[in-house]
Design a protein around this motif. Structure first.
Motif, PDB file in Angstrom:
ATOM      1  N   THR A  78       0.842  -1.196   0.000  1.00 49.11           N
ATOM      2  CA  THR A  78       0.000   0.000   0.000  1.00 49.11           C
ATOM      3  C   THR A  78       0.880   1.250   0.000  1.00 49.11           C
ATOM      4  O   THR A  78       2.062   1.190   0.342  1.00 49.11           O
ATOM      5  CB  THR A  78      -0.918   0.037   1.238  1.00 49.11           C
ATOM      6  OG1 THR A  78      -0.115   0.177   2.410  1.00 49.11           O
ATOM      7  CG2 THR A  78      -1.790  -1.207   1.332  1.00 49.11           C
ATOM      8  N   LEU A  79       0.299   2.378  -0.351  1.00 46.10           N
ATOM      9  CA  LEU A  79       1.043   3.638  -0.343  1.00 46.10           C
ATOM     10  C   LEU A  79       1.545   3.960   1.059  1.00 46.10           C
ATOM     11  O   LEU A  79       2.692   4.367   1.241  1.00 46.10           O
ATOM     12  CB  LEU A  79       0.182   4.778  -0.890  1.00 46.10           C
ATOM     13  CG  LEU A  79       0.881   6.122  -1.101  1.00 46.10           C
ATOM     14  CD1 LEU A  79       2.141   5.986  -1.949  1.00 46.10           C
ATOM     15  CD2 LEU A  79      -0.073   7.115  -1.740  1.00 46.10           C
ATOM     16  N   LEU A  80       0.708   3.724   2.068  1.00 45.95           N
ATOM     17  CA  LEU A  80       1.133   3.953   3.448  1.00 45.95           C
ATOM     18  C   LEU A  80       2.282   3.023   3.805  1.00 45.95           C
ATOM     19  O   LEU A  80       3.264   3.443   4.422  1.00 45.95           O
ATOM     20  CB  LEU A  80      -0.040   3.763   4.419  1.00 45.95           C
ATOM     21  CG  LEU A  80       0.271   3.927   5.908  1.00 45.95           C
ATOM     22  CD1 LEU A  80       0.893   5.288   6.203  1.00 45.95           C
ATOM     23  CD2 LEU A  80      -0.988   3.702   6.740  1.00 45.95           C
ATOM     24  N   GLY A  81       2.194   1.784   3.392  1.00 44.71           N
ATOM     25  CA  GLY A  81       3.266   0.825   3.655  1.00 44.71           C
ATOM     26  C   GLY A  81       4.582   1.242   3.026  1.00 44.71           C
ATOM     27  O   GLY A  81       5.646   1.144   3.640  1.00 44.71           O
ATOM     28  N   LYS A  82       4.521   1.730   1.811  1.00 45.51           N
ATOM     29  CA  LYS A  82       5.735   2.186   1.118  1.00 45.51           C
ATOM     30  C   LYS A  82       6.334   3.406   1.807  1.00 45.51           C
ATOM     31  O   LYS A  82       7.552   3.528   1.925  1.00 45.51           O
ATOM     32  CB  LYS A  82       5.419   2.487  -0.345  1.00 45.51           C
ATOM     33  CG  LYS A  82       5.118   1.228  -1.142  1.00 45.51           C
ATOM     34  CD  LYS A  82       4.672   1.534  -2.544  1.00 45.51           C
ATOM     35  CE  LYS A  82       4.279   0.229  -3.249  1.00 45.51           C
ATOM     36  NZ  LYS A  82       3.767   0.442  -4.573  1.00 45.51           N
TER      37      LYS A  82
END
Length: 95
Positions: A78-82
């Motif tokens: 996910t974008l948050l994960g990245k």
């Protein structure tokens, strides 16, 4: 200089966490998102004072948010994960 980049990354993670909180189809649970927000807020409050906060000491640098990524399938995509992964990489380089 390092701390300035760290602050920018913290703010990016926080902003993305708030976006995930609004997303009903998010892979993140609200509990996970709130944990990320709490951790990033704490780190940011220190960083804005020119300090780096190591909750578990300088030798243990893995963020709680990174543990969430590794413990839950697919969150790292996910974008948050990245953004959390990028922040962790910068955190590892600090003092």
């Amino acid at each position: 200089m390092q701390i300035d980049k760290f602050i920018v990354l913290l703010k990016e993670v926080l902003n993305q966490a708030y976006e995930e909180e609004k997303n009903e189809k998010s892979l993140w649970s609200l509990e996970q998102i709130h944990s990320v927000i709490e951790e990033m807020t704490q780190l940011l409050s220190y960083a804005e004072q020119g300090k780096i906060f190591f909750k578990y000491g300088k030798k243990q640098r893995m963020l709680n948010s990174t543990y969430i990524l590794t413990d839950t399938y697919n969150l790292d995509s996910t974008l948050l994960g990245k953004k959390i992964s990028a922040l962790q990489a910068q955190y590892d380089k600090l003092i």
